[in-house]
Design a protein around this motif. Structure first.
Motif, PDB file in Angstrom:
ATOM      1  N   LEU A  54       0.825  -1.210   0.000  1.00  0.00           N
ATOM      2  CA  LEU A  54       0.000   0.000   0.000  1.00  0.00           C
ATOM      3  C   LEU A  54       0.855   1.255   0.000  1.00  0.00           C
ATOM      4  O   LEU A  54       0.458   2.294  -0.513  1.00  0.00           O
ATOM      5  CB  LEU A  54      -0.901   0.019   1.240  1.00  0.00           C
ATOM      6  CG  LEU A  54      -2.026  -1.008   1.278  1.00  0.00           C
ATOM      7  CD1 LEU A  54      -2.704  -1.008   2.647  1.00  0.00           C
ATOM      8  CD2 LEU A  54      -3.038  -0.713   0.193  1.00  0.00           C
ATOM      9  N   TYR A 106     -10.422 -11.356  -6.781  1.00  0.00           N
ATOM     10  CA  TYR A 106      -9.359 -12.351  -6.600  1.00  0.00           C
ATOM     11  C   TYR A 106      -9.547 -13.545  -7.533  1.00  0.00           C
ATOM     12  O   TYR A 106      -8.901 -14.575  -7.352  1.00  0.00           O
ATOM     13  CB  TYR A 106      -9.312 -12.806  -5.132  1.00  0.00           C
ATOM     14  CG  TYR A 106      -8.624 -11.808  -4.226  1.00  0.00           C
ATOM     15  CD1 TYR A 106      -7.245 -11.844  -4.019  1.00  0.00           C
ATOM     16  CD2 TYR A 106      -9.349 -10.809  -3.605  1.00  0.00           C
ATOM     17  CE1 TYR A 106      -6.619 -10.915  -3.197  1.00  0.00           C
ATOM     18  CE2 TYR A 106      -8.732  -9.865  -2.785  1.00  0.00           C
ATOM     19  CZ  TYR A 106      -7.367  -9.925  -2.587  1.00  0.00           C
ATOM     20  OH  TYR A 106      -6.739  -9.003  -1.784  1.00  0.00           O
TER      21      TYR A 106
ATOM     22  N   GLU B 220     -14.064   5.883  -1.389  1.00  0.00           N
ATOM     23  CA  GLU B 220     -13.406   4.604  -1.074  1.00  0.00           C
ATOM     24  C   GLU B 220     -12.237   4.845  -0.109  1.00  0.00           C
ATOM     25  O   GLU B 220     -11.975   4.032   0.772  1.00  0.00           O
ATOM     26  CB  GLU B 220     -12.870   3.937  -2.348  1.00  0.00           C
ATOM     27  CG  GLU B 220     -13.940   3.548  -3.357  1.00  0.00           C
ATOM     28  CD  GLU B 220     -14.421   2.109  -3.220  1.00  0.00           C
ATOM     29  OE1 GLU B 220     -14.027   1.435  -2.258  1.00  0.00           O
ATOM     30  OE2 GLU B 220     -15.215   1.680  -4.090  1.00  0.00           O
ATOM     31  N   THR B 223     -13.890   5.823   3.387  1.00  0.00           N
ATOM     32  CA  THR B 223     -14.581   4.749   4.105  1.00  0.00           C
ATOM     33  C   THR B 223     -13.665   3.555   4.375  1.00  0.00           C
ATOM     34  O   THR B 223     -14.083   2.587   5.001  1.00  0.00           O
ATOM     35  CB  THR B 223     -15.808   4.253   3.316  1.00  0.00           C
ATOM     36  OG1 THR B 223     -15.370   3.841   2.020  1.00  0.00           O
ATOM     37  CG2 THR B 223     -16.841   5.332   3.165  1.00  0.00           C
ATOM     38  N   GLY B 224     -12.428   3.622   3.921  1.00  0.00           N
ATOM     39  CA  GLY B 224     -11.455   2.588   4.257  1.00  0.00           C
ATOM     40  C   GLY B 224     -11.399   1.415   3.306  1.00  0.00           C
ATOM     41  O   GLY B 224     -10.629   0.477   3.516  1.00  0.00           O
ATOM     42  N   THR B 225     -12.232   1.420   2.252  1.00  0.00           N
ATOM     43  CA  THR B 225     -12.225   0.282   1.330  1.00  0.00           C
ATOM     44  C   THR B 225     -11.134   0.389   0.261  1.00  0.00           C
ATOM     45  O   THR B 225     -10.808  -0.611  -0.381  1.00  0.00           O
ATOM     46  CB  THR B 225     -13.594   0.136   0.632  1.00  0.00           C
ATOM     47  OG1 THR B 225     -14.045   1.429   0.234  1.00  0.00           O
ATOM     48  CG2 THR B 225     -14.613  -0.487   1.552  1.00  0.00           C
ATOM     49  N   PRO B 227      -7.837   0.722   0.651  1.00  0.00           N
ATOM     50  CA  PRO B 227      -6.710  -0.190   0.904  1.00  0.00           C
ATOM     51  C   PRO B 227      -7.009  -1.625   0.467  1.00  0.00           C
ATOM     52  O   PRO B 227      -6.153  -2.307  -0.076  1.00  0.00           O
ATOM     53  CB  PRO B 227      -6.522  -0.120   2.425  1.00  0.00           C
ATOM     54  CG  PRO B 227      -7.079   1.193   2.804  1.00  0.00           C
ATOM     55  CD  PRO B 227      -8.201   1.471   1.850  1.00  0.00           C
ATOM     56  N   ARG B 228      -8.236  -2.064   0.683  1.00  0.00           N
ATOM     57  CA  ARG B 228      -8.575  -3.437   0.305  1.00  0.00           C
ATOM     58  C   ARG B 228      -8.551  -3.604  -1.215  1.00  0.00           C
ATOM     59  O   ARG B 228      -8.134  -4.642  -1.727  1.00  0.00           O
ATOM     60  CB  ARG B 228      -9.955  -3.810   0.849  1.00  0.00           C
ATOM     61  CG  ARG B 228     -10.049  -5.276   1.236  1.00  0.00           C
ATOM     62  CD  ARG B 228     -11.439  -5.654   1.606  1.00  0.00           C
ATOM     63  NE  ARG B 228     -11.768  -5.496   3.006  1.00  0.00           N
ATOM     64  CZ  ARG B 228     -11.289  -6.234   3.994  1.00  0.00           C
ATOM     65  NH1 ARG B 228     -10.388  -7.155   3.756  1.00  0.00           N
ATOM     66  NH2 ARG B 228     -11.675  -6.044   5.228  1.00  0.00           N
ATOM     67  N   LEU B 229      -8.997  -2.558  -1.938  1.00  0.00           N
ATOM     68  CA  LEU B 229      -8.921  -2.608  -3.403  1.00  0.00           C
ATOM     69  C   LEU B 229      -7.466  -2.599  -3.863  1.00  0.00           C
ATOM     70  O   LEU B 229      -7.075  -3.317  -4.795  1.00  0.00           O
ATOM     71  CB  LEU B 229      -9.648  -1.402  -4.020  1.00  0.00           C
ATOM     72  CG  LEU B 229     -11.171  -1.380  -3.952  1.00  0.00           C
ATOM     73  CD1 LEU B 229     -11.708  -0.068  -4.516  1.00  0.00           C
ATOM     74  CD2 LEU B 229     -11.751  -2.548  -4.725  1.00  0.00           C
ATOM     75  N   LEU B 230      -6.652  -1.784  -3.196  1.00  0.00           N
ATOM     76  CA  LEU B 230      -5.249  -1.663  -3.606  1.00  0.00           C
ATOM     77  C   LEU B 230      -4.443  -2.916  -3.286  1.00  0.00           C
ATOM     78  O   LEU B 230      -3.430  -3.190  -3.932  1.00  0.00           O
ATOM     79  CB  LEU B 230      -4.605  -0.433  -2.940  1.00  0.00           C
ATOM     80  CG  LEU B 230      -5.103   0.923  -3.447  1.00  0.00           C
ATOM     81  CD1 LEU B 230      -4.562   2.047  -2.568  1.00  0.00           C
ATOM     82  CD2 LEU B 230      -4.692   1.146  -4.889  1.00  0.00           C
ATOM     83  N   VAL B 231      -4.876  -3.663  -2.280  1.00  0.00           N
ATOM     84  CA  VAL B 231      -4.174  -4.905  -1.932  1.00  0.00           C
ATOM     85  C   VAL B 231      -4.597  -6.046  -2.862  1.00  0.00           C
ATOM     86  O   VAL B 231      -3.875  -7.029  -3.021  1.00  0.00           O
ATOM     87  CB  VAL B 231      -4.446  -5.270  -0.448  1.00  0.00           C
ATOM     88  CG1 VAL B 231      -3.987  -6.678  -0.125  1.00  0.00           C
ATOM     89  CG2 VAL B 231      -3.724  -4.289   0.456  1.00  0.00           C
ATOM     90  N   ALA B 232      -5.756  -5.904  -3.482  1.00  0.00           N
ATOM     91  CA  ALA B 232      -6.217  -6.954  -4.403  1.00  0.00           C
ATOM     92  C   ALA B 232      -5.299  -7.024  -5.627  1.00  0.00           C
ATOM     93  O   ALA B 232      -4.662  -6.032  -5.980  1.00  0.00           O
ATOM     94  CB  ALA B 232      -7.650  -6.656  -4.845  1.00  0.00           C
ATOM     95  N   TYR B 388      -3.562   5.050  -1.254  1.00  0.00           N
ATOM     96  CA  TYR B 388      -3.848   4.610   0.110  1.00  0.00           C
ATOM     97  C   TYR B 388      -4.116   5.825   0.982  1.00  0.00           C
ATOM     98  O   TYR B 388      -3.388   6.795   0.929  1.00  0.00           O
ATOM     99  CB  TYR B 388      -2.666   3.818   0.624  1.00  0.00           C
ATOM    100  CG  TYR B 388      -2.718   3.423   2.083  1.00  0.00           C
ATOM    101  CD1 TYR B 388      -3.859   2.861   2.622  1.00  0.00           C
ATOM    102  CD2 TYR B 388      -1.634   3.620   2.894  1.00  0.00           C
ATOM    103  CE1 TYR B 388      -3.895   2.488   3.955  1.00  0.00           C
ATOM    104  CE2 TYR B 388      -1.648   3.241   4.220  1.00  0.00           C
ATOM    105  CZ  TYR B 388      -2.783   2.684   4.749  1.00  0.00           C
ATOM    106  OH  TYR B 388      -2.826   2.311   6.065  1.00  0.00           O
TER     107      TYR B 388
END
Lengths: 312, 388
Positions: A54, A106, B220, B223-225, B227-232, B388
């Protein structure tokens, strides 16, 4: 021990003049739960943000299952599951829709629906799967937040303080889930500032403070660093900071710090040190309200290594 | 590409469930277009007409000529003429607000005109109907001017040796006026008001609808989502394309709904369907460019929303979505060209007037220029948006 899933070497990150992470390095093997224990602002979240790709690293490397992770990595990131400290779910979607959305990202393919149902069972949300998540309780949202991280069966699951702000019942459920993940062979990186969580969950623990890992090992190894020392927690009638020097000078006392009206003392032998500590406090004109003697724990280790309490 | 489509589908699902987005994209603009058409349309659509009364105590030839003139105007539909039995009755009609103007023709009026003595028609104006009274007064003045012109002609002829003033007067009256005024309407471009409000409101709200999609990127993050998109295991470009596609589809769909609804419910005439679709797509592209460029310079969705709203309102006023800027002159006209709304209104105006796609090419070119310039700024700075 099996091949490491994660190898971090000399990770560095600065923001202007502030050094957030200063040469952090550790490894995690498959099936191992590694705890990054430190107070708020110690550099835990910055460290895992670099490992998850990140944040750009200013230096060092983070290799997950043989692939270097950077912000530009795509395929290699499939090996990582992240459970951010803040809730990362879509409130207008149902729990199932949240899981299906990330499952598609995924590329779970034919396995998607089956895996979503499995995860819903694991996080105990199967009966509320088709409700919009804005109707969930805080604990339910936390459990879904974890479910989203482990949906794609990552080799490395990173959990960033997943129990902050969670009620005791949900906290227990979350910790139980994490324990099972380690048993199933997943490598888990768990950051927390709760000593009890680190002691319960982690096979190995890295104690981080001011951007550096100052000690690492199993709980037993870390406790050994304080030489099997006992810990005295003495509540006084006033500000005990004036007696810290006197207490530290006592023969059976190794270190001492004041926190509010309490005195935290690490002693070689609690039974010998206690009378002398009480005497020193009363000589300073303070009353002793209560005394708590405990065996060494990670709090003692942190106090021993940094001279300050974990929650300061 | 599959990841981008997944994100687009997710965003559209969220937008459809978020009723505020639907309300702002379709219901509010449709309601506003209806209200503006209902309240402002009749005022601007109706032809002028007023009522006048004549109390003719004379009954002579000139008085009848005056009544005849009023009858001609009445037949043209501009006035309604009532006869009052006498002056007092005419004044009562004014007091009762039944007429805007009352003409009081005294006994001996025609004779006085024929004898070139002072002749007076008293015009009583209703202060509660100022425009009608003004028109009524102007009609009497016009008649008086004509009578005076005839009288002057006769006097001139007599001075030159003519000997039949009656025949001269009749001949002078029969001569057509060298200059005559006629009412008419402009041809070619110009909306009827139902169409104007339908299109203006649709153009105005298009920019707000598109904004929802672009600002969801910032959402995004907040609301914190993100990081989850960027980690995908997907690229940042996939995230951006997915988000912008949702924004594009929302903008096109909501404007098409407004197009169909205003056509069926309000009778708005948008013109060539293909041309309308092309303009909508160009407009959505310009709106995306604008909001993306703004979004990259802000840190929160609220901040971006407030700045976008301000700019969109200014562009809307400049571009003539609330009133036709073709009726304004000076620097405003020049400045209005810098608003994409102006070119959208211009394009829709031409299509509504029956012009074809060739005729709206300049408007399409200008709108796409906005889209490319602003979109480039947004894309160049997109790295700062998906982070991020």
């Amino acid at each position: 021990m099996s091949e490491p899933i994660l190898v971090c070497t000399d990770l560095r990150k600065t923001y202007g003049d502030i050094v957030a992470v200063d040469g952090v390095g550790f490894t995690i093997a498959a099936g191992e739960t590694y705890g990054l224990l430190g107070p708020n602002g110690a550099g835990k979240t910055t460290t895992i943000s670099m490992i998850a790709g990140l944040l750009e690293k200013d230096g060092g490397s983070a290799v997950v299952v043989g692939s270097e992770i950077t912000t530009k990595s795509t395929a290699a990131k499939a090996a990582i599951g992240l459970v951010p400290q803040d809730l990362a779910i879509y409130p207008d979607l149902t729990g199932r829709e949240n899981l299906r959305f990330f499952g598609k990202l995924y590329s779970l393919g034919d396995d998607l629906n089956g895996r979503v149902d499995q995860v819903l069972d694991v996080i105990e949300l199967a009966d509320r799967a088709d409700d919009q998540t804005k109707e969930y309780s805080g604990g339910m949202k936390r459990r879904l937040n974890i479910g989203l991280g482990l949906l794609h069966r990552p080799d490395l699951l990173i959990l960033d303080e997943p129990t902050v702000g969670v009620d005791p019942q949900s906290r227990n459920a979350i910790l139980g889930n994490v324990e099972r993940l380690g048993d199933e062979g997943m490598a888990v990186l768990y950051t927390t500032h709760y000593m009890e969580e680190a002691e319960r969950l982690c096979d190995r623990i890295g104690i981080i403070d001011e951007g550096k890992i100052i000690a690492e090992g199993t709980r037993r190894e870390l406790v050994a660093l304080v030489g099997g020392r006992d810990r005295l927690h003495v509540e006084t009638s006033g500000d005990p900071s004036t007696v810290v020097g006197d207490v530290t000078a006592l023969p059976d006392v190794e270190s001492c710090s004041a926190a509010g009206s309490a005195l935290e003392v690490v002693a070689v032998n609690a039974s010998r040190a206690l009378p002398e500590v009480v005497l020193a406090i009363t000589r300073a004109g303070l009353d002793v309200h209560s005394v708590d003697v405990s065996e060494p724990d990670l709090e003692s280790v942190f106090l021993h290594l940094t001279g300050k309490a974990l929650r300061e | 590409m599959r990841a981008a489509l997944t994100i687009t589908a997710k965003d559209l699902k969220e937008r459809l469930r978020d009723r505020s987005a639907i309300i702002l994209a379709v219901i509010v603009p449709l309601g506003l277009a209806f209200i503006m058409n209902l309240t402002l349309g009749p005022i601007t659509d109706q032809a002028f007409s007023t009522e006048v009364a004549v109390a003719d105590a004379d009954g002579g030839a000139v008085a009848q000529a005056f009544s005849g003139m009023l009858t001609e105007i009445e037949e043209a539909g501009f006035i309604t003429v009532s006869e009052a039995s006498d002056a007092a009755a005419a004044r009562v009609m004014i007091a009762d607000d039944q007429v805007s103007t009352a003409y009081l023709i005294p006994d001996g009026f025609s004779n006085a005109v024929g004898m070139s003595r002072e002749a007076v028609i008293t015009v009583v104006a209703n202060p509660d109907q100022p425009i009608g009274a003004q028109v009524g007064t102007a009609m009497a003045e016009g008649f008086a001017g004509e009578v005076n012109a005839v009288r002057l002609s006769v006097a001139t002829a007599l001075a030159l040796g003519a000997d039949d003033p009656g025949a001269l007067a009749a001949a002078a009256s029969a001569e057509p006026a060298p200059i005559a005024l006629a009412s008419g309407q402009t041809e070619g471009r110009g909306f009827d008001f139902a169409t104007f409000y339908a299109i203006g409101i649709a153009v105005f709200f298009l920019f707000f609808t598109v904004q929802f999609g672009v600002l969801s990127i910032i959402d995004e993050r907040e609301t914190g989502t993100m990081p989850r998109l960027l980690v995908a295991p997907i690229s940042k470009q996939s995230i951006l394309v997915g988000k912008l596609s949702a924004s594009f589809l929302m903008g096109v769909a909501s404007t098409v709904v407004l197009w169909i609804a205003t056509t069926l419910l309000m009778g708005a005439e948008w013109g060539s369907s293909i041309g309308v679709l092309i303009l909508i797509i160009a407009g959505v592209a310009a709106a995306m460019g604008l909001t993306a460029a703004i979004a990259t310079f802000t840190t929160t969705a609220e901040q971006a929303g407030a700045i976008t709203a301000f700019i969109v309102v200014v562009f809307g006023v400049l571009g003539g979505v609330f009133f036709p800027v073709t009726r304004v002159s000076g620097a405003f006209v020049v400045v209005s060209r810098f608003a994409p709304h102006f070119w959208l209104m211009d394009g829709f105006q031409r299509l509504s007037a029956g012009e074809g796609i060739i005729d709206i090419l300049p408007a399409i070119g200008a709108i796409m220029l906005f889209a490319v310039v602003l979109g480039s700024i947004g894309l160049i700075r997109a790295r700062d948006l998906v982070k991020y």
